[in-house]
Design a protein around this motif. Structure first.
Motif, PDB file in Angstrom:
ATOM      1  N   GLN A  14       0.801  -1.549   0.178  1.00 39.49           N
ATOM      2  CA  GLN A  14       0.233  -0.182   0.162  1.00 39.49           C
ATOM      3  C   GLN A  14       1.269   1.233  -0.458  1.00 39.49           C
ATOM      4  N   PRO A  15       1.332   1.823  -1.127  1.00 40.76           N
ATOM      5  CA  PRO A  15       2.202   2.963  -1.363  1.00 40.76           C
ATOM      6  C   PRO A  15       1.800   4.113  -0.870  1.00 40.76           C
ATOM      7  N   HIS A  16      -0.003   4.047  -0.636  1.00 43.11           N
ATOM      8  CA  HIS A  16      -0.117   5.553  -0.148  1.00 43.11           C
ATOM      9  C   HIS A  16      -1.720   5.596   0.660  1.00 43.11           C
ATOM     10  N   ASN A  17      -1.719   6.053   1.777  1.00 43.21           N
ATOM     11  CA  ASN A  17      -2.956   6.280   2.517  1.00 43.21           C
ATOM     12  C   ASN A  17      -3.048   7.616   2.856  1.00 43.21           C
ATOM     13  N   ASP A  18      -3.171   7.988   2.419  1.00 39.14           N
ATOM     14  CA  ASP A  18      -3.055   9.360   2.937  1.00 39.14           C
ATOM     15  C   ASP A  18      -4.301  10.358   3.101  1.00 39.14           C
ATOM     16  N   PHE A  19      -4.291  11.286   3.622  1.00 37.58           N
ATOM     17  CA  PHE A  19      -6.009  12.055   4.486  1.00 37.58           C
ATOM     18  C   PHE A  19      -5.257  13.276   4.657  1.00 37.58           C
ATOM     19  N   ASN A  20      -6.166  14.420   4.638  1.00 40.88           N
ATOM     20  CA  ASN A  20      -6.238  15.503   4.574  1.00 40.88           C
ATOM     21  C   ASN A  20      -7.455  15.635   4.763  1.00 40.88           C
ATOM     22  N   SER A  21      -7.237  16.720   6.383  1.00 37.32           N
ATOM     23  CA  SER A  21      -8.286  17.495   6.582  1.00 37.32           C
ATOM     24  C   SER A  21      -7.898  18.699   7.231  1.00 37.32           C
ATOM     25  N   PHE A  22      -9.412  19.412   7.782  1.00 32.71           N
ATOM     26  CA  PHE A  22      -9.361  20.435   8.233  1.00 32.71           C
ATOM     27  C   PHE A  22      -8.447  21.145  10.028  1.00 32.71           C
ATOM     28  N   LEU A  23      -8.057  21.975  10.241  1.00 33.34           N
ATOM     29  CA  LEU A  23      -7.518  22.083  11.335  1.00 33.34           C
ATOM     30  C   LEU A  23      -8.082  23.238  12.439  1.00 33.34           C
ATOM     31  N   LYS A  24      -9.297  22.683  13.249  1.00 33.15           N
ATOM     32  CA  LYS A  24     -10.000  24.427  13.565  1.00 33.15           C
ATOM     33  C   LYS A  24      -9.519  24.037  15.325  1.00 33.15           C
ATOM     34  N   ASP A  35      -1.749  12.927   6.764  1.00 30.00           N
ATOM     35  CA  ASP A  35      -1.745  11.722   7.577  1.00 30.00           C
ATOM     36  C   ASP A  35      -1.305  11.072   6.347  1.00 30.00           C
ATOM     37  N   GLY A  36      -0.536  10.566   5.899  1.00 32.52           N
ATOM     38  CA  GLY A  36      -0.083  10.360   5.214  1.00 32.52           C
ATOM     39  C   GLY A  36       0.954   9.115   5.798  1.00 32.52           C
ATOM     40  N   SER A  37       0.377   7.226   5.109  1.00 31.19           N
ATOM     41  CA  SER A  37       1.632   6.175   5.475  1.00 31.19           C
ATOM     42  C   SER A  37       1.003   5.383   4.355  1.00 31.19           C
ATOM     43  N   GLN A  38       2.100   4.397   4.330  1.00 25.86           N
ATOM     44  CA  GLN A  38       2.653   3.589   3.477  1.00 25.86           C
ATOM     45  C   GLN A  38       2.625   1.851   4.647  1.00 25.86           C
ATOM     46  N   GLN A  39       3.141   0.671   3.563  1.00 28.92           N
ATOM     47  CA  GLN A  39       3.323  -0.045   4.557  1.00 28.92           C
ATOM     48  C   GLN A  39       2.918  -1.277   2.922  1.00 28.92           C
ATOM     49  N   LYS A  40       4.466  -2.166   3.409  1.00 33.06           N
ATOM     50  CA  LYS A  40       4.755  -3.410   2.456  1.00 33.06           C
ATOM     51  C   LYS A  40       4.966  -4.572   3.280  1.00 33.06           C
ATOM     52  N   ILE A  41       4.385  -5.548   3.206  1.00 34.53           N
ATOM     53  CA  ILE A  41       4.766  -7.159   3.727  1.00 34.53           C
ATOM     54  C   ILE A  41       5.034  -7.778   2.671  1.00 34.53           C
ATOM     55  N   ASN A  42       6.244  -8.814   2.942  1.00 32.99           N
ATOM     56  CA  ASN A  42       6.272  -9.808   2.662  1.00 32.99           C
ATOM     57  C   ASN A  42       6.382 -11.281   2.983  1.00 32.99           C
ATOM     58  N   VAL A  43       5.621 -12.062   2.654  1.00 36.86           N
ATOM     59  CA  VAL A  43       5.894 -13.197   3.590  1.00 36.86           C
ATOM     60  C   VAL A  43       5.860 -14.532   2.615  1.00 36.86           C
ATOM     61  N   PRO A  44       6.856 -15.432   2.478  1.00 37.30           N
ATOM     62  CA  PRO A  44       6.887 -16.397   1.693  1.00 37.30           C
ATOM     63  C   PRO A  44       6.860 -17.226   2.557  1.00 37.30           C
ATOM     64  N   THR A  45       6.028 -18.967   2.130  1.00 37.24           N
ATOM     65  CA  THR A  45       5.761 -20.010   2.611  1.00 37.24           C
ATOM     66  C   THR A  45       6.004 -21.029   2.980  1.00 37.24           C
ATOM     67  N   ILE A  46       6.229 -22.427   2.859  1.00 36.56           N
ATOM     68  CA  ILE A  46       6.212 -23.664   2.532  1.00 36.56           C
ATOM     69  C   ILE A  46       5.944 -24.125   3.539  1.00 36.56           C
ATOM     70  N   ASP A  47       4.860 -25.094   3.074  1.00 37.34           N
ATOM     71  CA  ASP A  47       3.882 -26.372   4.222  1.00 37.34           C
ATOM     72  C   ASP A  47       4.926 -27.880   3.101  1.00 37.34           C
ATOM     73  N   LEU A  48       4.707 -28.614   3.980  1.00 39.07           N
ATOM     74  CA  LEU A  48       5.786 -29.908   3.804  1.00 39.07           C
ATOM     75  C   LEU A  48       4.376 -30.524   4.572  1.00 39.07           C
ATOM     76  N   ARG A  75       5.171   6.646   9.014  1.00 37.96           N
ATOM     77  CA  ARG A  75       4.004   7.445   8.744  1.00 37.96           C
ATOM     78  C   ARG A  75       4.013   9.435   9.003  1.00 37.96           C
ATOM     79  N   ASN A  76       4.202   9.763   7.907  1.00 38.96           N
ATOM     80  CA  ASN A  76       3.720  11.570   8.087  1.00 38.96           C
ATOM     81  C   ASN A  76       3.069  11.744   8.759  1.00 38.96           C
ATOM     82  N   TYR A  77       2.824  12.527   9.999  1.00 42.27           N
ATOM     83  CA  TYR A  77       1.549  13.589  10.310  1.00 42.27           C
ATOM     84  C   TYR A  77       1.922  14.826  10.487  1.00 42.27           C
ATOM     85  N   CYS A  78       1.538  16.172   9.849  1.00 48.45           N
ATOM     86  CA  CYS A  78       1.857  17.053   9.775  1.00 48.45           C
ATOM     87  C   CYS A  78       0.684  18.420  10.259  1.00 48.45           C
TER      88      CYS A  78
END
Length: 277
Positions: A14-24, A35-48, A75-78
């Motif tokens: 998930q290269p981008h998961n970004d949110f924009n909002s107003f500050l009051k 508020d922007g985020s990114q995540q990457k997960i790799n899971v190789p598995t062998i089952d015998l 994560r980057n929050y600003c």
């Protein structure tokens, strides 16, 4: 005899998961929030899996599963306005987990039931690096071994089972080593009224494994004690401990995610990110 081998690869990106909002504040516009985020997960598995039939209603089962999980998130929050950046915070999490699960079962069949004996071992090693102003590294070596026996009986519409598992759980990292031993019984009673209806009662004693964060808390307490004993100035020592405690609490909030890959996927999605403000 029967043998089966599976090779699986799971990728979550998930290269981008970004949110924009107003500050009051009190109804007055103060600026914007990114508020922007990114995540990457790799899971190789062998089952015998292997199954072998023996004479006189006897069977042997063996299963070995090995996996590697690599997770990276940020994560980057600003908070900002047209003139200046009001507040910003950036964090990164990198995790590697190696795990091996091996289980063997012997089964003996009878006229109205079967008896099973088994052994199981789980071995895993987790490394985690957190960047949030400063770098924080943690590791966890986990081993869980158990032997178990179970008797199952079924005749007519009635059935029941009784089982017992002896379990040893071992945790260790740089400064903490802990082992837990448990006797875990289980029982089941069932009755079938018809092909479409039955009643069953299950009772089982289980255990809750400590998390990586709880191990780190113990490690943090040891570091506090060491700091207190070695410090010549008690006031300065308390000040250092307070600062370390505050930083550690922030870090520990982000260390509960990499012990289990499935939990990591959920928590990293909600708390990891990236995008420059």
């Amino acid at each position: 005899a029967f043998f089966n081998a599976k090779l699986k690869y799971n990728l979550s990106n998930q290269p981008h998961n970004d949110f924009n909002s107003f500050l009051k504040e009190n109804g007055t516009d103060k600026g914007l929030i990114f508020d922007g985020s990114q995540q990457k997960i790799n899971v190789p598995t062998i089952d015998l899996y292997y199954q072998y039939g023996l004479p006189k209603n006897q069977k042997i089962y063996a299963n070995v599963v090995g996996s590697y999980a690599n997770a990276a998130s940020s994560r980057n929050y600003c908070e900002y306005n047209d003139v200046d950046t009001l507040f910003s915070e950036r964090s990164e999490l990198f995790s590697d987990k190696y795990s091996l699960i091996a289980e063997g079962i012997y089964e003996k069949g009878f006229a109205h039931g079967n008896l099973k004996f088994g052994i199981k071992h789980i071995q895993s090693f987790t490394e985690q690096t957190i960047n949030q102003g400063e770098e924080f590294k943690s590791d966890l070596n986990q081993a869980e071994s158990s032997v178990f026996a179970e008797w199952f009986y079924s005749k007519g519409k009635f059935s029941y089972s009784l089982g017992l598992r002896l379990n040893r759980l071992h945790f260790s990292n740089v400064s903490v080593t802990k082992s837990y031993y448990h006797f875990l019984p289980n029982a089941m009673v069932g009755y079938r009224f018809s092909d479409n209806s039955f009643i069953r009662y299950d009772a089982e004693m289980s255990q809750t494994n400590p998390t990586l964060s709880s191990i780190l808390i113990d490690r943090t307490h040891l570091m506090y004690s060491k700091d207190i004993l070695s410090s010549k100035n008690q006031k300065k020592s308390k000040s250092k401990i307070g600062t370390f405690n505050k930083n550690a609490n922030k870090i520990l909030k982000r260390t509960k995610s990499a012990l289990d890959v499935k939990k990591a996927q959920e928590k990293i999605l909600n708390s990891s990110s990236s995008a420059l403000c």
